[in-house]
Structure formats: C-alpha cells, structure tokens
Design an enzyme around this catalytic site. Structure first.
Site, PDB file in Angstrom:
ATOM      1  N   CYS A   1       0.869  -1.115   0.054  1.00  0.00           N
ATOM      2  CA  CYS A   1      -0.031   0.196   0.035  1.00  0.00           C
ATOM      3  C   CYS A   1       0.958   1.181   0.080  1.00  0.00           C
ATOM      4  O   CYS A   1       1.618   1.392  -0.990  1.00  0.00           O
ATOM      5  CB  CYS A   1      -0.946   0.125   1.141  1.00  0.00           C
TER       6      CYS A   1
ATOM      7  N   HIS B   1      -3.228  -5.224   1.839  1.00  0.00           N
ATOM      8  CA  HIS B   1      -2.460  -5.488   2.982  1.00  0.00           C
ATOM      9  C   HIS B   1      -2.819  -6.854   3.437  1.00  0.00           C
ATOM     10  O   HIS B   1      -3.439  -7.379   4.329  1.00  0.00           O
ATOM     11  CB  HIS B   1      -3.272  -4.545   4.072  1.00  0.00           C
TER      12      HIS B   1
ATOM     13  N   GLU C   1      -1.083  -8.447   5.468  1.00  0.00           N
ATOM     14  CA  GLU C   1      -0.573  -8.508   7.026  1.00  0.00           C
ATOM     15  C   GLU C   1      -1.603  -8.455   7.852  1.00  0.00           C
ATOM     16  O   GLU C   1      -1.753  -8.777   8.955  1.00  0.00           O
ATOM     17  CB  GLU C   1       0.549  -7.577   7.193  1.00  0.00           C
TER      18      GLU C   1
HETATM   19  N1  GLN Z   1      -3.377   6.478   0.865  1.00  0.00           N
HETATM   20  C1  GLN Z   1      -2.241   6.143   1.667  1.00  0.00           C
HETATM   21  C2  GLN Z   1      -1.097   6.913   0.840  1.00  0.00           C
HETATM   22  O1  GLN Z   1      -1.218   7.635   0.195  1.00  0.00           O
HETATM   23  C3  GLN Z   1      -1.694   4.556   1.527  1.00  0.00           C
HETATM   24  C4  GLN Z   1      -2.932   4.063   2.513  1.00  0.00           C
HETATM   25  C5  GLN Z   1      -2.512   2.762   3.001  1.00  0.00           C
HETATM   26  O2  GLN Z   1      -1.037   2.572   2.963  1.00  0.00           O
HETATM   27  N2  GLN Z   1      -3.235   1.917   3.502  1.00  0.00           N
HETATM   28  O3  GLN Z   1       0.040   6.626   1.419  1.00  0.00           O
END
Ligand code: GLN
Length: 225
Positions: free
Chosen positions: A81, A180, A182
């Site tokens: 992410c 994610h 995890e």
């Molecule tokens: N929107 C977040 C960002 O731009 C990422 C979100 C996440 O890691 N769950 O970093």
C-alpha cells in the site's frame, strides 16, 4: 542456513503486523529506523500507512538516500500500500514535492479507488502464489496505472468498477501490493517474499565466496580468467 533477517521500515505505518507476519513465516524480523540497521538486513518490508508522512520522516531521519542505495544494490524490498507508493518511480496525485525511494518502474495513483470507497475487500489471484485467490484488503489504496517493460504484473482486480486494475507487481527483487496481506492472516505473500529474500541472501554468499558482487551472478564459473 539461518533464517533470513527481514527488516520492517519503522518510520510510520503498520509495522507490528508485518513483524508478526514475517515471524509467522519463519523469518527473523526486526524494525529498521537507521542506516546501520538497514545495512544489517537481507530484505526489507515497507509497510502500509501514509506515504507522504513516511517520505517526510525518511528525509528527516536521513534514511531516504540509504534506502535508495539499498534498492540500487539489489536489496529485496516488499512494499504494501503506502509501501508500494514508496517504491514507485512515479506517483500520481502525489502531494507537492512528495519523495519516493523508487526503483519500481511504475506510475501509481494514490487513493485511486476513490474517496467514496475508502476501503474494500476482494479476491485477487496472484501469480506465484498457489492455492485460492488472496483475500485482499484495500485501504485508501493506490493502483498501478502504468507499468514499464521490466515489470511483471502479479495480480489485478477482477470485477466491479476497478476491474482490471493492477494491484500487485514485481520487478527483480522488488515486490509491491496495493493491499494489506498482513491484516488478513493469509501469509502467502510474506512467505513468497521471505523465500525471495532467502534466495537473494544465498546468492550474495555465493558471490562473496567466488569474489563476485551483485550482478556478477551472470558470469559462469567456467569463465573465470
Ligand atoms: N493513501 C495512503 C498513502 O497515500 C496509503 C494507504 C495505506 O497504506 N493503507 O500513502
């Protein structure tokens, strides 16, 4: 051989969950906050969180350049992410001046799934991950909007408004997912990454034994002069 030592970049984000997942797949897992800690690990996880905050903290703590150098030097890195954003060469909908570690020849769009749907879950079939599709949790997630020729697409969203969007990629020793793993108890992505880290560590040991370096693996033993 001892289990590979995998760091989790611990500037911000869901560090604990990754430490637990890595330990559960048999890796030795440690927090990484300083260049000296980075130098000691065989691989690194860049967790989910907020990429803008993480990038600012990386700059302020003097970690950004060591992280870039580690990626250039062939360190295996898995970004989840916000971690995917940190590994991307190009970020769309970035904040002004947002820095990344880079190394992945992709353009990712931040918060791509739209503000109305902050998070959603779905099944994603992942190349290299045997068994049923991975249950993927997306939280204000990015997607990969463009991927360079060296980038292997590992998974896409199937169905719904985001059908076909790329959400898992690999380029050499860099792996990234929009979601994610995890958070789900499905350890297959971490297992795959730990395996990659183990292979890279074994290669390094072999290279050191033969006097080669990173990238010297292409030279066969018979060609030593
Ligand atoms: N929107 C977040 C960002 O731009 C990422 C979100 C996440 O890691 N769950 O970093």
């Amino acid at each position: 051989m001892t289990a590979p030592l995998v760091g989790v970049l611990a500037l911000q984000g869901d560090v604990r969950e990754h430490l637990a997942a890595l330990t559960a797949v048999g890796a030795r897992a440690v927090r990484v906050r300083r260049p000296g800690e980075l130098a000691a690990v065989d691989g690194l996880v860049v967790p989910g969180g907020e990429s803008t905050t993480m990038a600012n903290l990386a700059v302020r703590s003097g970690m950004l350049e060591p992280l870039r150098a580690a990626v250039r030097g062939g360190l295996p890195v898995y970004g989840s992410c916000a971690g995917m954003i940190m590994l991307a060469d190009t970020v769309l909908d970035a904040v002004e001046g947002q820095q990344t570690i880079g190394g992945l020849d992709v353009a990712v769009r931040r918060n791509a799934f739209g503000r109305q749907v902050d998070s959603f879950e779905g099944a994603v079939r992942l190349a290299g991950v045997p068994g049923p599709p991975v249950h993927a949790v997306f939280i204000r997630a990015p997607w990969v909007e463009r991927a360079g020729p060296e980038v292997q697409v590992l998974g896409r969203v199937e169905g719904g408004a985001a059908d076909g969007k790329i959400v898992a990629v690999r380029q050499g020793r860099l792996v990234a997912t929009s979601f994610h793993p995890e958070l789900t108890g499905d350890l297959r992505v971490h297992a795959l990454f730990a395996e990659l880290v183990g292979e890279a560590a074994a290669e390094r040991v072999r290279d050191q034994a033969t006097g080669g370096g990173v990238g010297a693996g292409a030279v066969s033993e018979g060609s030593q002069s």
